[in-house]
Design a protein around this motif. Sequence first.
Motif, PDB file in Angstrom:
ATOM      1  N   LEU A 238       0.807  -1.386   0.079  1.00  0.00           N
ATOM      2  CA  LEU A 238       0.029   0.059   0.156  1.00  0.00           C
ATOM      3  C   LEU A 238       1.087   1.000   0.014  1.00  0.00           C
ATOM      4  N   VAL A 239       1.975   1.165   0.817  1.00  0.00           N
ATOM      5  CA  VAL A 239       2.833   2.302   0.647  1.00  0.00           C
ATOM      6  C   VAL A 239       3.425   2.748  -0.511  1.00  0.00           C
ATOM      7  N   ALA A 240       3.952   1.520  -1.268  1.00  0.00           N
ATOM      8  CA  ALA A 240       4.530   1.868  -2.482  1.00  0.00           C
ATOM      9  C   ALA A 240       3.476   2.399  -3.497  1.00  0.00           C
ATOM     10  N   VAL A 241       2.315   1.678  -3.381  1.00  0.00           N
ATOM     11  CA  VAL A 241       1.265   2.312  -4.443  1.00  0.00           C
ATOM     12  C   VAL A 241       1.087   3.729  -4.178  1.00  0.00           C
ATOM     13  N   MET A 242       0.973   4.046  -3.013  1.00  0.00           N
ATOM     14  CA  MET A 242       0.670   5.506  -2.530  1.00  0.00           C
ATOM     15  C   MET A 242       2.002   6.503  -3.008  1.00  0.00           C
ATOM     16  N   CYS A 243       3.041   6.063  -2.980  1.00  0.00           N
ATOM     17  CA  CYS A 243       4.187   6.572  -3.437  1.00  0.00           C
ATOM     18  C   CYS A 243       4.189   6.644  -5.096  1.00  0.00           C
ATOM     19  N   GLY A 244       3.672   5.710  -5.616  1.00  0.00           N
ATOM     20  CA  GLY A 244       3.710   5.711  -7.250  1.00  0.00           C
ATOM     21  C   GLY A 244       2.413   6.519  -7.645  1.00  0.00           C
ATOM     22  N   LEU A 245       1.547   6.514  -6.911  1.00  0.00           N
ATOM     23  CA  LEU A 245       0.371   7.546  -7.195  1.00  0.00           C
ATOM     24  C   LEU A 245       0.659   8.987  -7.171  1.00  0.00           C
ATOM     25  N   LEU A 246       1.604   9.511  -6.083  1.00  0.00           N
ATOM     26  CA  LEU A 246       2.063  10.785  -5.833  1.00  0.00           C
ATOM     27  C   LEU A 246       2.982  11.324  -6.866  1.00  0.00           C
ATOM     28  N   ALA A 247       3.645  10.196  -7.198  1.00  0.00           N
ATOM     29  CA  ALA A 247       4.805  10.466  -8.377  1.00  0.00           C
ATOM     30  C   ALA A 247       4.150  10.806  -9.590  1.00  0.00           C
ATOM     31  N   VAL A 248       3.291   9.936  -9.857  1.00  0.00           N
ATOM     32  CA  VAL A 248       2.537  10.288 -11.337  1.00  0.00           C
ATOM     33  C   VAL A 248       1.790  11.675 -11.295  1.00  0.00           C
ATOM     34  N   VAL A 249       1.312  11.710 -10.180  1.00  0.00           N
ATOM     35  CA  VAL A 249       0.487  13.125 -10.310  1.00  0.00           C
ATOM     36  C   VAL A 249       1.314  14.350 -10.193  1.00  0.00           C
ATOM     37  N   LEU A 250       2.353  14.255  -9.325  1.00  0.00           N
ATOM     38  CA  LEU A 250       3.426  15.220  -9.529  1.00  0.00           C
ATOM     39  C   LEU A 250       4.126  15.513 -10.901  1.00  0.00           C
ATOM     40  N   ALA A 251       4.413  14.340 -11.501  1.00  0.00           N
ATOM     41  CA  ALA A 251       4.909  14.613 -12.839  1.00  0.00           C
ATOM     42  C   ALA A 251       3.872  15.168 -13.842  1.00  0.00           C
ATOM     43  N   VAL A 252       2.704  14.753 -13.704  1.00  0.00           N
ATOM     44  CA  VAL A 252       1.584  15.348 -14.776  1.00  0.00           C
ATOM     45  C   VAL A 252       1.514  16.659 -14.607  1.00  0.00           C
ATOM     46  N   THR A 253       1.249  16.978 -13.132  1.00  0.00           N
ATOM     47  CA  THR A 253       1.068  18.672 -12.863  1.00  0.00           C
ATOM     48  C   THR A 253       2.251  19.434 -13.166  1.00  0.00           C
ATOM     49  N   TRP A 254       3.364  18.990 -12.908  1.00  0.00           N
ATOM     50  CA  TRP A 254       4.516  19.623 -13.599  1.00  0.00           C
ATOM     51  C   TRP A 254       4.526  19.808 -15.114  1.00  0.00           C
ATOM     52  N   PHE A 255       4.309  18.813 -15.688  1.00  0.00           N
ATOM     53  CA  PHE A 255       4.446  18.655 -17.051  1.00  0.00           C
ATOM     54  C   PHE A 255       3.149  19.750 -17.701  1.00  0.00           C
ATOM     55  N   ALA A 256       2.003  19.520 -17.068  1.00  0.00           N
ATOM     56  CA  ALA A 256       0.984  20.457 -17.478  1.00  0.00           C
ATOM     57  C   ALA A 256       1.130  21.977 -17.606  1.00  0.00           C
ATOM     58  N   GLY A 257       1.738  22.281 -16.017  1.00  0.00           N
ATOM     59  CA  GLY A 257       2.194  23.772 -15.914  1.00  0.00           C
ATOM     60  C   GLY A 257       2.927  24.220 -17.032  1.00  0.00           C
ATOM     61  N   ARG A 258       4.035  23.424 -17.275  1.00  0.00           N
ATOM     62  CA  ARG A 258       5.029  23.866 -18.319  1.00  0.00           C
ATOM     63  C   ARG A 258       4.456  23.921 -19.459  1.00  0.00           C
ATOM     64  N   ARG A 259       3.578  22.777 -19.969  1.00  0.00           N
ATOM     65  CA  ARG A 259       3.095  22.713 -21.263  1.00  0.00           C
ATOM     66  C   ARG A 259       2.115  23.804 -21.909  1.00  0.00           C
ATOM     67  N   LEU A 260       1.361  24.246 -20.779  1.00  0.00           N
ATOM     68  CA  LEU A 260       0.289  25.081 -20.868  1.00  0.00           C
ATOM     69  C   LEU A 260       0.783  26.724 -20.856  1.00  0.00           C
ATOM     70  N   GLY A 261       1.894  26.549 -20.523  1.00  0.00           N
ATOM     71  CA  GLY A 261       2.637  28.026 -20.746  1.00  0.00           C
ATOM     72  C   GLY A 261       2.289  28.920 -19.361  1.00  0.00           C
ATOM     73  N   PHE A 262       2.146  28.429 -18.331  1.00  0.00           N
ATOM     74  CA  PHE A 262       2.142  29.047 -17.084  1.00  0.00           C
ATOM     75  C   PHE A 262       3.251  29.698 -16.524  1.00  0.00           C
ATOM     76  N   PRO A 263       3.485  30.718 -15.959  1.00  0.00           N
ATOM     77  CA  PRO A 263       4.808  31.295 -15.490  1.00  0.00           C
ATOM     78  C   PRO A 263       5.181  30.329 -14.172  1.00  0.00           C
ATOM     79  N   VAL A 264       6.294  30.634 -13.996  1.00  0.00           N
ATOM     80  CA  VAL A 264       6.918  29.273 -12.835  1.00  0.00           C
ATOM     81  C   VAL A 264       6.156  29.561 -11.553  1.00  0.00           C
ATOM     82  N   ALA A 265       5.601  30.756 -11.092  1.00  0.00           N
ATOM     83  CA  ALA A 265       4.910  31.044 -10.012  1.00  0.00           C
ATOM     84  C   ALA A 265       3.436  30.400  -9.825  1.00  0.00           C
TER      85      ALA A 265
END
Length: 335
Positions: A238-265
């Motif tokens: 369960l801990v491994a699944v939670m770590c993986g879930l958070l990693a995926v969401v962090l990666a997607v949100t980071w990529f989406a923010g850059r891809r959509l042209g938002f400023p760093v803030a």
Amino acid sequence: MVVVKFLSRFYIDGFILSIIAVAVLASIFPAQGTAAEVLGWATKVAIFLLFLLYGARLHPREALAGLTHWRLHSVVFAATFVLFPLLGLALKVLEPTLLSGGLYTGVLYLCLVPSTVQSSIAFTSIARGNVPGAMVSATLSNMAGVFLTPALVILLMNTTGEAHVDASSVLDIVVQLLLPFVLGQLLRPLIADWLQRNAAPTKLVDRGSILLVVYAAFSAGMVENAWAGLSPWQVVGLVAVMCGLLAVVLAVTWFAGRRLGFPVADQIVIVFCGSKKSLATGLPMATVLFAGQPIGLIVLPLMIFHQIQLIVCAALAQRYARRADPQPEQAVAGH
């Protein structure tokens, strides 16, 4: 002091330790019989007060003013209530090999609760992001979660057979969650100033309600033998699944923010507000939505995810802060 400093490096504060202590206490001395009935009523009163304070603390103008930055809030909203639920449904493939039925119910429920408020804003501030944007996004997420989380539970968990929310449950949601929230909004002109001047009562209700819910949930889990078949390897999984879930969401949100042209803030807001799940909101809701079911097992993924997100996001916030241009801060200091 050495231990406290060591724990603070991993963002394990006293409240987190209190939650762990209460869970251990409930596991050793669970409430039963009359004590369980009294605890149940006390928990309902605490939840009522909690959502009343949510309503009283939120000024309607704050939400309306922030709606002008609709692109930012839309992305955070999509991460919280679209991306997470889709990932939760996808994790169904891990049942029953890695996740038991009860644990998967908890994982899916975790994916349906709103974002945090306090920690999202705090980490955004540490990372030198758009703090006003984080305040509005996190607040809107919690406001919407009062309505959307029960609706998503009914839509996704009823149809998958993981939960059963009937008419009485909907009535409980209205009485315990929506009614006090609306009442808090109505009482806001009378008590908002007092709440701002007196933080201690608010903090007591905030944290006390969570500790009550944790004690009640773990007590029920022990009485019902909810964890009787839960092996150490399942907890590790369960801990491994939670770590993986958070990693995926962090990666997607980071990529989406850059891809959509938002400023760093604004990218920082998307990462921190879009990747979190609220323990303060999720635990009280679970006691209402899953009445009569193994609450202790259902809330376990949320409690584990909550601690992991604090540790990881604390490290990320420090990394963002180190990469930020220090010149604006120096300029302010020069004034």
